[in-house]
Design a protein around this motif. Sequence first.
Motif, mmCIF file in Angstrom:
data_model
loop_
_atom_site.group_PDB
_atom_site.id
_atom_site.type_symbol
_atom_site.label_atom_id
_atom_site.label_comp_id
_atom_site.label_asym_id
_atom_site.label_seq_id
_atom_site.Cartn_x
_atom_site.Cartn_y
_atom_site.Cartn_z
ATOM 1 N N THR A 87 0.102 -17.714 3.108
ATOM 2 C CA THR A 87 0.870 -17.068 4.173
ATOM 3 C C THR A 87 0.763 -15.549 4.084
ATOM 4 O OG1 THR A 87 2.435 -18.886 4.396
ATOM 5 C CG2 THR A 87 3.194 -16.702 5.091
ATOM 6 N N GLY A 88 0.584 -14.924 5.236
ATOM 7 C CA GLY A 88 0.529 -13.476 5.287
ATOM 8 C C GLY A 88 -0.107 -12.989 6.575
ATOM 9 N N VAL A 89 -0.198 -11.694 6.686
ATOM 10 C CA VAL A 89 -0.931 -11.094 7.805
ATOM 11 C C VAL A 89 -2.379 -10.893 7.356
ATOM 12 C CG1 VAL A 89 -1.125 -9.144 9.376
ATOM 13 C CG2 VAL A 89 1.140 -9.941 8.648
ATOM 14 N N TYR A 90 -3.296 -11.400 8.133
ATOM 15 C CA TYR A 90 -4.719 -11.330 7.803
ATOM 16 C C TYR A 90 -5.380 -10.226 8.623
ATOM 17 C CZ TYR A 90 -4.605 -15.488 4.922
ATOM 18 O OH TYR A 90 -4.348 -16.383 3.907
ATOM 19 N N PHE A 91 -6.127 -9.385 7.919
ATOM 20 C CA PHE A 91 -6.786 -8.243 8.536
ATOM 21 C C PHE A 91 -8.302 -8.358 8.410
ATOM 22 C CE2 PHE A 91 -3.026 -5.624 9.081
ATOM 23 C CZ PHE A 91 -2.165 -6.099 8.096
ATOM 24 N N CYS A 92 -8.966 -8.036 9.486
ATOM 25 C CA CYS A 92 -10.411 -7.908 9.488
ATOM 26 C C CYS A 92 -10.750 -6.433 9.243
ATOM 27 C CB CYS A 92 -10.921 -8.359 10.858
ATOM 28 S SG CYS A 92 -12.629 -7.974 11.231
ATOM 29 N N ALA A 93 -11.852 -6.177 8.531
ATOM 30 C CA ALA A 93 -12.218 -4.797 8.245
ATOM 31 C C ALA A 93 -13.729 -4.627 8.227
ATOM 32 C CB ALA A 93 -11.620 -4.362 6.905
ATOM 33 N N ARG A 94 -14.152 -3.422 8.629
ATOM 34 C CA ARG A 94 -15.572 -3.077 8.604
ATOM 35 C C ARG A 94 -15.825 -2.089 7.495
ATOM 36 N NH1 ARG A 94 -18.713 1.112 12.184
ATOM 37 N NH2 ARG A 94 -18.416 2.180 10.188
ATOM 38 N N ALA A 95 -16.836 -2.347 6.695
ATOM 39 C CA ALA A 95 -17.119 -1.474 5.559
ATOM 40 C C ALA A 95 -17.694 -0.127 5.997
ATOM 41 C CB ALA A 95 -18.096 -2.162 4.617
ATOM 42 N N ALA A 148 -13.026 -3.908 -2.401
ATOM 43 C CA ALA A 148 -11.969 -2.903 -2.564
ATOM 44 C C ALA A 148 -11.587 -2.292 -1.218
ATOM 45 C CB ALA A 148 -12.433 -1.799 -3.501
ATOM 46 N N ILE A 149 -10.302 -2.020 -1.057
ATOM 47 C CA ILE A 149 -9.814 -1.470 0.200
ATOM 48 C C ILE A 149 -10.523 -0.171 0.552
ATOM 49 C CG2 ILE A 149 -7.793 -0.412 1.287
ATOM 50 C CD1 ILE A 149 -6.083 -2.567 -0.022
ATOM 51 N N TYR A 150 -10.779 0.689 -0.410
ATOM 52 C CA TYR A 150 -11.362 1.997 -0.127
ATOM 53 C C TYR A 150 -12.796 1.899 0.386
ATOM 54 C CZ TYR A 150 -14.129 1.866 -4.452
ATOM 55 O OH TYR A 150 -15.019 1.537 -5.427
ATOM 56 N N GLU A 151 -13.414 0.732 0.238
ATOM 57 C CA GLU A 151 -14.785 0.548 0.702
ATOM 58 C C GLU A 151 -14.853 0.244 2.195
ATOM 59 O OE1 GLU A 151 -15.622 -2.461 -2.491
ATOM 60 O OE2 GLU A 151 -17.400 -1.227 -2.812
ATOM 61 N N TYR A 152 -13.706 0.111 2.819
ATOM 62 C CA TYR A 152 -13.644 -0.221 4.234
ATOM 63 C C TYR A 152 -13.129 0.956 5.048
ATOM 64 C CZ TYR A 152 -14.685 -4.980 2.927
ATOM 65 O OH TYR A 152 -15.313 -6.091 2.443
ATOM 66 N N GLU A 153 -13.683 1.089 6.244
ATOM 67 C CA GLU A 153 -13.381 2.247 7.084
ATOM 68 C C GLU A 153 -12.525 1.897 8.298
ATOM 69 O OE1 GLU A 153 -16.904 4.227 8.403
ATOM 70 O OE2 GLU A 153 -15.826 5.972 9.152
ATOM 71 N N TYR A 154 -12.770 0.752 8.893
ATOM 72 C CA TYR A 154 -12.035 0.377 10.096
ATOM 73 C C TYR A 154 -11.303 -0.942 9.862
ATOM 74 C CZ TYR A 154 -14.743 3.943 12.518
ATOM 75 O OH TYR A 154 -15.307 5.138 12.903
ATOM 76 N N TRP A 155 -10.103 -1.024 10.440
ATOM 77 C CA TRP A 155 -9.236 -2.193 10.247
ATOM 78 C C TRP A 155 -8.694 -2.673 11.590
ATOM 79 C CZ3 TRP A 155 -8.213 -4.122 5.299
ATOM 80 C CH2 TRP A 155 -8.693 -3.336 4.247
ATOM 81 N N GLY A 156 -8.523 -3.999 11.679
ATOM 82 C CA GLY A 156 -7.835 -4.535 12.834
ATOM 83 C C GLY A 156 -6.326 -4.434 12.648
ATOM 84 N N GLN A 157 -5.598 -4.896 13.641
ATOM 85 C CA GLN A 157 -4.136 -4.807 13.591
ATOM 86 C C GLN A 157 -3.509 -5.979 12.844
ATOM 87 O OE1 GLN A 157 -5.774 -6.127 16.053
ATOM 88 N NE2 GLN A 157 -4.646 -8.023 16.444
ATOM 89 N N GLY A 158 -4.283 -7.012 12.591
ATOM 90 C CA GLY A 158 -3.809 -8.145 11.820
ATOM 91 C C GLY A 158 -3.340 -9.310 12.672
ATOM 92 N N THR A 159 -3.404 -10.498 12.094
ATOM 93 C CA THR A 159 -2.907 -11.699 12.742
ATOM 94 C C THR A 159 -2.112 -12.503 11.715
ATOM 95 O OG1 THR A 159 -3.515 -13.645 14.066
ATOM 96 C CG2 THR A 159 -5.014 -13.048 12.285
ATOM 97 N N GLN A 160 -0.962 -13.018 12.128
ATOM 98 C CA GLN A 160 -0.063 -13.702 11.211
ATOM 99 C C GLN A 160 -0.509 -15.139 10.966
ATOM 100 O OE1 GLN A 160 2.871 -12.527 9.578
ATOM 101 N NE2 GLN A 160 2.725 -14.510 8.524
ATOM 102 N N VAL A 161 -0.552 -15.509 9.695
ATOM 103 C CA VAL A 161 -0.804 -16.892 9.283
ATOM 104 C C VAL A 161 0.394 -17.353 8.467
ATOM 105 C CG1 VAL A 161 -2.222 -18.398 7.852
ATOM 106 C CG2 VAL A 161 -3.308 -16.654 9.290
ATOM 107 N N THR A 162 1.005 -18.441 8.899
ATOM 108 C CA THR A 162 2.149 -18.986 8.189
ATOM 109 C C THR A 162 1.866 -20.443 7.854
ATOM 110 O OG1 THR A 162 3.657 -17.531 9.391
ATOM 111 C CG2 THR A 162 4.630 -19.406 8.240
ATOM 112 N N VAL A 163 1.952 -20.758 6.569
ATOM 113 C CA VAL A 163 1.703 -22.119 6.112
ATOM 114 C C VAL A 163 3.010 -22.687 5.582
ATOM 115 C CG1 VAL A 163 0.312 -23.602 4.629
ATOM 116 C CG2 VAL A 163 -0.640 -21.451 5.490
ATOM 117 N N SER A 164 3.484 -23.738 6.205
ATOM 118 C CA SER A 164 4.754 -24.347 5.796
ATOM 119 C C SER A 164 4.497 -25.464 4.789
ATOM 120 C CB SER A 164 5.485 -24.891 7.012
ATOM 121 O OG SER A 164 4.731 -25.922 7.620
ATOM 122 N N SER A 165 5.464 -25.643 3.908
ATOM 123 C CA SER A 165 5.315 -26.671 2.858
ATOM 124 C C SER A 165 5.853 -28.007 3.313
ATOM 125 C CB SER A 165 6.025 -26.213 1.597
ATOM 126 O OG SER A 165 7.383 -25.962 1.864
#
Length: 126
Positions: free
Chosen positions: A91-99, A109-126
């Motif tokens: 579960t979390g917000v998933y982000f796409c990124a371009r290096a 590593a986060i610092y290796e990426y330059e552009y990021w999307g706004q994210g999409t929520q993924v929720t997994v219920s038990s």
Amino acid sequence: QVQLVESGGGLVQAGGSLRLSCTASGRTLGTFAMGWFRQAPGKEREFVASISRTVDSTYYQDSVKGRFTISRDNAKNTVSLQMNSLKPEDTGVYFCARARTTIWGTPSAIYEYEYWGQGTQVTVSS
């Protein structure tokens, strides 16, 4: 300017599947490594998976190996993350990124990426 837009998130039961997509506008993604990250509430953003420029290499966080698959379609300027056997801890917000242009291989590593999307929520219920 590059814009990344994620889609495909949602609510799913444990054991289920989701497929996330990331579509880019602006400069083509075909010459850059791409990655997926996620951020759970109260936690730092963490690496999930990455794919090299030439599509011949992929790299995964240990906890998702064998369950998640990253892929790309350079003709459609998209990157996808197929997630199977989902667990509540996914579960979390998933982000796409371009290096960054100087990065080759499968960056994690986060610092290796330059552009990021706004994210999409993924929720997994038990």
